[in-house]
Design a protein around this motif. Sequence first.
Motif, short mmCIF file in Angstrom:
data_model
loop_
_atom_site.label_atom_id
_atom_site.label_comp_id
_atom_site.label_asym_id
_atom_site.label_seq_id
_atom_site.Cartn_x
_atom_site.Cartn_y
_atom_site.Cartn_z
N GLN A 55 7.94 -0.72 -2.28
CA GLN A 55 8.03 -0.69 -0.53
C GLN A 55 9.25 0.46 -0.53
O GLN A 55 10.36 0.36 -1.09
CB GLN A 55 8.28 -1.96 -0.01
CG GLN A 55 7.18 -2.91 -0.16
CD GLN A 55 6.95 -4.15 0.70
OE1 GLN A 55 6.91 -3.90 2.05
NE2 GLN A 55 6.57 -5.30 0.42
N GLU A 97 -3.31 -9.12 4.46
CA GLU A 97 -1.81 -8.47 4.42
C GLU A 97 -1.58 -7.68 3.12
O GLU A 97 -0.94 -6.38 3.17
CB GLU A 97 -0.90 -9.42 4.38
CG GLU A 97 -0.79 -10.23 5.87
CD GLU A 97 0.28 -9.40 6.57
OE1 GLU A 97 0.62 -8.54 6.35
OE2 GLU A 97 0.56 -10.30 7.74
N TRP A 137 2.35 1.23 -0.12
CA TRP A 137 2.57 0.75 -1.49
C TRP A 137 2.31 1.53 -2.76
O TRP A 137 3.10 1.83 -3.68
CB TRP A 137 2.32 -0.83 -1.91
CG TRP A 137 2.51 -1.68 -0.49
CD1 TRP A 137 3.62 -1.52 0.23
CD2 TRP A 137 2.22 -3.06 -0.54
NE1 TRP A 137 3.96 -2.97 0.99
CE2 TRP A 137 2.95 -3.63 0.46
CE3 TRP A 137 1.40 -3.90 -1.16
CZ2 TRP A 137 2.66 -4.88 1.24
CZ3 TRP A 137 0.94 -5.20 -0.96
CH2 TRP A 137 1.65 -5.81 0.57
N LYS A 197 -1.51 -0.56 4.57
CA LYS A 197 -0.14 -1.35 3.95
C LYS A 197 -0.08 -0.89 2.37
O LYS A 197 0.84 -0.52 1.88
CB LYS A 197 0.24 -2.81 4.42
CG LYS A 197 1.73 -2.96 3.97
CD LYS A 197 1.86 -4.63 4.09
CE LYS A 197 1.95 -5.12 5.81
NZ LYS A 197 0.68 -5.26 6.25
#
Length: 304
Positions: free
Chosen positions: A124, A228, A261, A257
């Motif tokens: 991240q 998530e 990554w 997301k």
Amino acid sequence: MAFTPPFFYDTLNSVDGMIHPSFLHVHDTGLARFFKRYLLQDALSVFKFTLPEWWDADFFRYNLLGVGFVAVINTDRFGVIPMSCSLGGQNVFYRPNKASVANPLIRQRGPLTIGRDCALIKMQPDYSGVAGIVDTYGDLMTLCWQCAAVNILNSHLSYIGEADSKAQAETIKKLYDNIASGIPAVVQRTGSKAGEGLHLLTQNVGQNFIADDVLDVLQKIQAAFRAEIGIPNVQTEKKERLITGEIARGDMFTRSKARMWLDEIRAGMAQSEKMYPDIRGLLGVDFAVEVTDGGSDSINSGAV
């Protein structure tokens, strides 16, 4: 250097339990570790890696996703390998520019400069892994499981025993133990009043039984965690008239997301290959399961 006093859980609970309800202390319990171990495996399943054959794939994946980063270093005994490290220093943009590796099998002189003495592969932009997400959802799932277990236990039928002597009381206990253990036929002495001394305590157990609802919430929490980390289209409830476009938009949302990554990992791999020709062309990362939105993710498997 400050050291943590050797306090054990009973001492901590005696102090902290006066402030917070004890049943909320789930963070470091065995049940919480059970859920978090498998939630972390869910996170590991999002990506598939192409790595040099002499690299330990499990070591690499658990450090990269769990901790958030690994250093790639050149050693005299093991060649170019990934290694867990601590970060320090800072450049003009306040980003860490030093990595320290502590391994008794590797000789190292002081902190390594990132980009010169080693490469860094991070997950991240803030150098964190999925540990925070795993902890948060793991604790929630633990609370749900505890709630369901307590509710099921409290929904058992309760009995009251009446006895004229201690011997008769022990007989009633033994009789109930045999029945509760699942023995299909329990035999007692002719004329014994042990069975007559056992009475059902009437309770409205159905009104208070919420375990099935709690387990539904548990599944929703797991689905939210998977969304998530980028596992798409996990639906615990089927909505009426759910069209394909809505499903595709949901899949794109869960992957946004995870795609960030993926880009971060690929950038670190590109830096590693640029620094070390021995691993050039041997590093790659991709989504383990392809998701499309009517088109293509445009991801070349195995390519950085």
